[in-house]
Design a protein around this motif. Structure first.
Motif, PDB file in Angstrom:
ATOM      1  N   TRP A  54      -6.191   1.176  -4.751  1.00 55.25           N
ATOM      2  CA  TRP A  54      -7.122   0.681  -3.737  1.00 55.25           C
ATOM      3  C   TRP A  54      -7.514  -0.745  -4.085  1.00 55.25           C
ATOM      4  CZ3 TRP A  54      -8.938   3.525   0.471  1.00 55.25           C
ATOM      5  CH2 TRP A  54      -9.909   2.867   1.244  1.00 55.25           C
ATOM      6  N   PRO A 100      -1.024   8.743  -1.263  1.00 53.30           N
ATOM      7  CA  PRO A 100      -2.177   8.937  -2.139  1.00 53.30           C
ATOM      8  C   PRO A 100      -2.011   8.334  -3.521  1.00 53.30           C
ATOM      9  CG  PRO A 100      -1.065  11.013  -1.694  1.00 53.30           C
ATOM     10  CD  PRO A 100      -0.403   9.999  -0.860  1.00 53.30           C
ATOM     11  N   LYS A 107     -17.889   0.462  -0.667  1.00 49.84           N
ATOM     12  CA  LYS A 107     -17.205   1.524  -1.423  1.00 49.84           C
ATOM     13  C   LYS A 107     -17.239   1.212  -2.917  1.00 49.84           C
ATOM     14  CE  LYS A 107     -12.673   3.755  -1.877  1.00 49.84           C
ATOM     15  NZ  LYS A 107     -12.546   5.009  -1.124  1.00 49.84           N
ATOM     16  N   ASN A 113       5.056   0.677  -4.724  1.00 52.68           N
ATOM     17  CA  ASN A 113       3.970   1.645  -4.875  1.00 52.68           C
ATOM     18  C   ASN A 113       3.623   1.867  -6.328  1.00 52.68           C
ATOM     19  OD1 ASN A 113       3.641   2.198  -2.129  1.00 52.68           O
ATOM     20  ND2 ASN A 113       5.454   3.502  -2.159  1.00 52.68           N
ATOM     21  N   SER A 143     -11.304  -2.467  14.340  1.00 53.17           N
ATOM     22  CA  SER A 143     -10.843  -1.654  13.216  1.00 53.17           C
ATOM     23  C   SER A 143     -11.859  -1.714  12.090  1.00 53.17           C
ATOM     24  CB  SER A 143      -9.503  -2.158  12.714  1.00 53.17           C
ATOM     25  OG  SER A 143      -9.662  -3.430  12.156  1.00 53.17           O
ATOM     26  N   ASP A 153       9.653  -0.887  -7.140  1.00 53.82           N
ATOM     27  CA  ASP A 153       8.858   0.067  -6.369  1.00 53.82           C
ATOM     28  C   ASP A 153       7.475  -0.511  -6.126  1.00 53.82           C
ATOM     29  OD1 ASP A 153       7.726   3.489  -7.009  1.00 53.82           O
ATOM     30  OD2 ASP A 153       7.567   2.168  -5.269  1.00 53.82           O
ATOM     31  N   ASP A 207     -17.906  -4.204   4.875  1.00 57.43           N
ATOM     32  CA  ASP A 207     -16.987  -5.178   4.304  1.00 57.43           C
ATOM     33  C   ASP A 207     -16.579  -6.283   5.263  1.00 57.43           C
ATOM     34  OD1 ASP A 207     -14.005  -3.030   4.350  1.00 57.43           O
ATOM     35  OD2 ASP A 207     -15.357  -3.718   5.931  1.00 57.43           O
ATOM     36  N   THR A 240     -12.429  -0.518   7.841  1.00 53.91           N
ATOM     37  CA  THR A 240     -11.751  -0.101   6.622  1.00 53.91           C
ATOM     38  C   THR A 240     -11.923   1.398   6.428  1.00 53.91           C
ATOM     39  OG1 THR A 240     -12.254  -2.238   5.695  1.00 53.91           O
ATOM     40  CG2 THR A 240     -11.566  -0.534   4.162  1.00 53.91           C
ATOM     41  N   LYS A 241     -10.870   2.058   5.995  1.00 54.40           N
ATOM     42  CA  LYS A 241     -10.946   3.491   5.703  1.00 54.40           C
ATOM     43  C   LYS A 241     -11.923   3.701   4.559  1.00 54.40           C
ATOM     44  CE  LYS A 241      -7.333   6.955   5.521  1.00 54.40           C
ATOM     45  NZ  LYS A 241      -5.924   7.205   5.519  1.00 54.40           N
ATOM     46  N   ILE A 273       5.383  11.431   2.934  1.00 51.84           N
ATOM     47  CA  ILE A 273       4.464  10.371   2.509  1.00 51.84           C
ATOM     48  C   ILE A 273       3.977  10.619   1.088  1.00 51.84           C
ATOM     49  CG2 ILE A 273       2.121   9.463   2.821  1.00 51.84           C
ATOM     50  CD1 ILE A 273       3.113   8.408   5.135  1.00 51.84           C
ATOM     51  N   PHE A 279      -9.850  -5.331   0.433  1.00 49.73           N
ATOM     52  CA  PHE A 279      -8.937  -4.241   0.782  1.00 49.73           C
ATOM     53  C   PHE A 279      -8.181  -4.529   2.077  1.00 49.73           C
ATOM     54  CE2 PHE A 279      -7.212  -0.098   0.997  1.00 49.73           C
ATOM     55  CZ  PHE A 279      -7.244   0.271   2.334  1.00 49.73           C
ATOM     56  N   SER A 280      -8.912  -4.909   3.123  1.00 48.74           N
ATOM     57  CA  SER A 280      -8.276  -5.044   4.434  1.00 48.74           C
ATOM     58  C   SER A 280      -7.377  -6.264   4.558  1.00 48.74           C
ATOM     59  CB  SER A 280      -9.351  -5.071   5.521  1.00 48.74           C
ATOM     60  OG  SER A 280     -10.182  -3.945   5.375  1.00 48.74           O
ATOM     61  N   LEU A 325      -4.932  -2.970   9.481  1.00 50.18           N
ATOM     62  CA  LEU A 325      -5.666  -1.718   9.675  1.00 50.18           C
ATOM     63  C   LEU A 325      -5.462  -1.135  11.055  1.00 50.18           C
ATOM     64  CD1 LEU A 325      -9.164  -2.206   8.071  1.00 50.18           C
ATOM     65  CD2 LEU A 325      -7.080  -1.317   7.065  1.00 50.18           C
ATOM     66  N   GLU A 326      -5.286  -2.017  12.061  1.00 56.01           N
ATOM     67  CA  GLU A 326      -5.175  -1.566  13.448  1.00 56.01           C
ATOM     68  C   GLU A 326      -4.024  -0.587  13.646  1.00 56.01           C
ATOM     69  OE1 GLU A 326      -5.746  -4.556  12.456  1.00 56.01           O
ATOM     70  OE2 GLU A 326      -7.337  -5.481  13.634  1.00 56.01           O
ATOM     71  N   TYR A 342     -11.727 -10.026   8.398  1.00 49.50           N
ATOM     72  CA  TYR A 342     -11.826  -9.703   6.987  1.00 49.50           C
ATOM     73  C   TYR A 342     -11.489 -10.917   6.126  1.00 49.50           C
ATOM     74  CZ  TYR A 342     -11.882  -4.938   8.740  1.00 49.50           C
ATOM     75  OH  TYR A 342     -12.186  -3.790   9.421  1.00 49.50           O
ATOM     76  N   PHE A 377       0.323  -3.131   6.001  1.00 50.43           N
ATOM     77  CA  PHE A 377       0.159  -3.176   7.455  1.00 50.43           C
ATOM     78  C   PHE A 377      -1.288  -3.467   7.804  1.00 50.43           C
ATOM     79  CE2 PHE A 377       4.323  -1.582   8.239  1.00 50.43           C
ATOM     80  CZ  PHE A 377       4.582  -0.637   7.253  1.00 50.43           C
ATOM     81  N   ASN A 391      -2.118   3.041   9.741  1.00 49.52           N
ATOM     82  CA  ASN A 391      -1.074   3.512   8.854  1.00 49.52           C
ATOM     83  C   ASN A 391      -1.602   4.451   7.771  1.00 49.52           C
ATOM     84  OD1 ASN A 391       1.696   3.236   8.004  1.00 49.52           O
ATOM     85  ND2 ASN A 391       0.864   2.238   6.200  1.00 49.52           N
ATOM     86  N   GLN A 392      -0.802   5.435   7.436  1.00 46.11           N
ATOM     87  CA  GLN A 392      -1.181   6.352   6.350  1.00 46.11           C
ATOM     88  C   GLN A 392      -0.629   5.823   5.040  1.00 46.11           C
ATOM     89  OE1 GLN A 392      -3.302   8.941   6.644  1.00 46.11           O
ATOM     90  NE2 GLN A 392      -3.438   8.095   8.689  1.00 46.11           N
ATOM     91  N   ARG A 393      -1.505   5.691   4.042  1.00 45.96           N
ATOM     92  CA  ARG A 393      -1.060   5.209   2.747  1.00 45.96           C
ATOM     93  C   ARG A 393      -0.794   6.394   1.826  1.00 45.96           C
ATOM     94  NH1 ARG A 393      -5.054   3.228   0.197  1.00 45.96           N
ATOM     95  NH2 ARG A 393      -4.208   1.415  -0.831  1.00 45.96           N
TER      96      ARG A 393
END
Lengths: 118, 334
Positions: free
Chosen positions: B161, B157, B25, B197, A114, B195, B42, A116-117, A21, B138-139, B149-150, B49, B147, B153-155
């Motif tokens: 944001w 780094p 945030k 990302n 859910s 890309d 939020d 937000t992180k 990741i 964000f959400s 939020l439910e 959202y 994806f 998923n790992q984003r």
């Protein structure tokens, strides 16, 4: 003592996922597929049962174990039913896991919301 | 002779009011004290959202009108857009208002796109008061582009944001406030980056193209501005822009910055900074507006960029086209 192996193997698998990741562009969906195929491959060459012997939950619980179950199911079904087993074997072997995942996901989605992180 | 992309306004529209609203945030970021409203969570009291995002636009538009000290029935037109499919946040928010609405899609460049169009309509003498607004969340962006939020998923780094926030301002034919001197309408530039990302790299060429066109059309250079600011090129994208401009013989100095880079503090662990329409919109309608009103910034080149992709295009293997619209905003003479 078993717990140490479970922790080590499970941890290494998660660490590999983390490295993928962070260091690569591979999406988490692709990492999931990669791990699953690894499980299928390990089972196909007979290595999975060997590792599972000492790692147990450490390799059974991650998606690698799921891939191995798919492979195991297909191999068994082909032996029993022939070619039809290619299609039926995988899902039959993993039916419990899939149904449990869907069921619990649904229940948790009803109960929890859910956020937000941070 | 290349076609002109810049309109230099004869009747400079005045920004008579502005408003910015952000999520919790974002409120803890570097511009926290400048925002008009920081939400406690939020969801903003809504049960999705997406509903929260449109409520932010409603509040931003209403707040900007109040800040302009005019009544809603004096507003002629709302120009707004967002990142979601069919720009539902903007269109559904527009339901609550009794003025005309034009929906825009410029991805993260929507704030300057709306200012460019609004200023042109006012300069042409067609309308008295126009509200320009945009937002991101964000959400909702995660659900739209990556994806929900439910999934948990790992984003990576290195991902940016998406800022949860909305910004709006009122442009008027007359009044007191910072003025819009010119607007450069950007071309779509695609250098083959695919890309997702690293959208900064995809958008930097568009920023370069618009900046060059702007300098050429107005006969200005980087030193003529107190601040040249992009929206969310991020660290890598900003460096690429600086290099691209240097290749063209133009050196961008300390007066160049990026809203996304400035937005969050280091402790907030958003390694590649803020992004989204709300990023440039909230920074513009809070911090930058204050400096313009106080006369501390005399001339600002506000040029957020947008990555015009959709998940469908990406899945079909397409690259990411970028666009950049620029407006020159002049501060109040004291």
């Amino acid at each position: 003592m078993y717990y140490l192996w479970v922790f080590l193997i499970g941890g290494v698998i998660c660490m590999i996922g983390e490295i993928l990741i962070i260091k690569t562009n591979i999406t988490s969906a692709r990492i999931l597929v990669l791990f699953e195929l690894t499980g299928v491959l390990l089972q196909a060459v007979g290595l999975f049962d060997y590792v599972s012997g000492f790692a147990r939950a450490g390799i059974n619980v991650p998606i690698i174990g799921f891939g191995a179950s798919l492979a195991k199911g297909v191999i068994g079904a082909v032996r029993a039913k022939g070619v039809a087993g290619v299609f039926t074997g995988g899902l039959e072997a993993t039916a419990g896991g899939i149904a449990a995942a869907v069921f619990f996901a649904f229940i948790f989605a009803l109960i929890f919301k859910s956020k937000t992180k941070k | 002779m290349s076609n002109t992309q810049t309109v230099i306004f004869k009747n400079k529209p005045v920004i008579i009011g502005s408003y910015s609203i952000v999520g919790p945030k974002e409120g803890e970021g570097n511009f926290g004290e400048f925002f008009d409203y920081v939400m406690k969570d939020d969801c903003f009291g809504e049960d999705s959202y997406e509903k929260a995002e449109r409520k932010m636009i409603e509040q931003a538009v209403t707040g900007a009108i109040q800040s302009a000290k005019i009544k809603p029935n004096q507003v002629d037109l709302l120009l707004a857009g967002d990142l979601l499919n069919q720009i539902i946040s903007s269109s559904y928010a527009a339901r609550n208002f009794n003025f005309a609405y034009l929906g825009l899609f410029g991805a993260c460049s929507t704030m300057s796109e709306s200012l460019a169009i609004g200023a042109s309509l006012i300069d042409g003498g067609h309308f008295e008061n126009i509200v320009c607004s945009t937002a991101s969340h964000f959400s909702t962006a995660e659900r739209q582009f990556r994806f929900p939020l439910e999934l948990g998923n790992q984003r990576p780094p290195t991902s940016q944001w998406t800022v949860t926030g909305a910004g709006a301002c009122v442009l008027a034919r007359k009044g007191k406030g910072p003025t819009i001197a010119s607007a450069t309408f950007g071309k779509v530039i695609d250098w083959g980056i695919n890309d997702v990302n690293d959208m900064g790299a995809a958008m930097a060429p568009a920023a370069m193209d618009t900046m060059l066109s702007h300098f050429r059309d107005t006969g200005t250079g980087p030193d003529d501005y107190d601040l040249i600011v992009t929206g969310d090129l991020g660290k890598l994208g900003s460096e690429i822009l600086i290099d691209l401009m240097e290749d063209k013989g133009i050196k961008l100095g300390l007066n160049y910055n990026d809203c996304g880079q400035m937005f969050f503090t280091r402790e907030q662990a958003t390694l590649c900074g803020g992004s989204g329409c709300g990023c440039s919109a909230t920074v513009f309608n809070s911090f930058i507006m204050k400096k313009l009103r106080e006369g501390k910034y005399k001339k600002v080149l506000f040029m957020p960029t947008g990555a015009l992709l959709s998940t469908t295009a990406t899945q079909q293997g397409d690259t990411i086209p970028g666009v950049c619209h620029a407006v020159v905003v002049e501060g109040v003479q004291n």
